[in-house]
Design a protein around this motif. Sequence first.
Motif: not given
Lengths: 110, 110
Positions: B41-68
Motif C-alpha cells: 500500500c502506497v503513501c507519499g509515493d503519490l506525491v511523486q507520481k502525480f503533478p500535484l502538491s503534497q497538500a493537494t494530494i493529502s486533501q484528496h486522500l482525506k476526501e476518500l478517507k472521509s467517504a470511507n
Amino acid sequence: MGASKSDHFTDEQNELSTLFKALGHPARIAIIQQILETKSCVCGDLVQKFPLSQATISQHLKELKSANIIQGTIEGNSICYCLNPETLNKISSAISIFIEAEKCKGTRCC
Amino acid sequence: MGASKSDHFTDEQNELSTLFKALGHPARIAIIQQILETKSCVCGDLVQKFPLSQATISQHLKELKSANIIQGTIEGNSICYCLNPETLNKISSAISIFIEAEKCKGTRCC
DNA sequence: TTAATATATCGTAATATTGCAATATTGTTT
DNA sequence: AAACAATATTGCAATATTACGATATATTAA
C-alpha cells in the motif's frame, strides 16, 4: 490556482470521474430512482416530485444526459427519459475491477 | 440561492451521492488505481507520481478517507492506504440495483 | 533533545456547481 | 395562424471545490 480539471490524467481517469461526478448529487440519484420506479419513463413529473424548480431539474437532467447516464426521447410535447444500460455497465465494471484488484493484493497493511 | 446540499433527499440518496462524489475527480481515481497497482500500500509515493502538491494530494486522500473509500494505517513515519472493500461493495450493489431495475422495466421509450 | 522525514491543516485565490426567475424554444391543439 | 403545454437556456447570486504555499503535527533517527 483554483479548481481546474487538469490534463495530467489519463482519458480513462477523466472519463470515469466524469461518470461518478454526474452521480454525485442527491437530486440526480433521486431522479434516477424516480425514472426507475415509474413504469413509464417519467419526464416533468419530476418537477412535482421534488422540491426543485423546473429549471434546476432540467439542468440536472442535462448533466445526466451529457454523461450518457440517461437518454431522452421526445414523446408528444414531453420528453421521456430512460437509463442507458451501457453506461451503467461501464460504471459497474470499473468498480468490479477495483474490487477484484483489491482482493488480489497479496500485501495488506490495513 | 446557490449550491446547498439540501435535506430534501433521503438518507440513502445523500449517502450514495456522497460516495459517487468522492470518486468524481480524476486525481482521486488515479490515487485509487495507484494504490491498487503497487503491491504494498502506497503513501507519499503519490506525491511523486502525480503533478500535484503534497497538500493537494493529502486533501484528496482525506476526501476518500472521509467517504470511507480508503483507510489508512500508520506505518513507521508514513501512512499506508488501502481500499475499503465494504464501501466498494456498497457502491457496486447500488449500481447493480439500477441495472436490474432498468432490465425489469416493461415499458420502454428509448 | 535535535534534526530529518512524512503527513495533515490553515489561509486564500481561482474556478466550478447549484438554484432559480425570466425567457426562449419546441411541439400540440384549436 | 394563435394559444397552450412541456422542456431548455440564459443570467445571475450563493456556495462548494480545487490547488497550493506556509505552517503544524507526528514519528523516526541521530
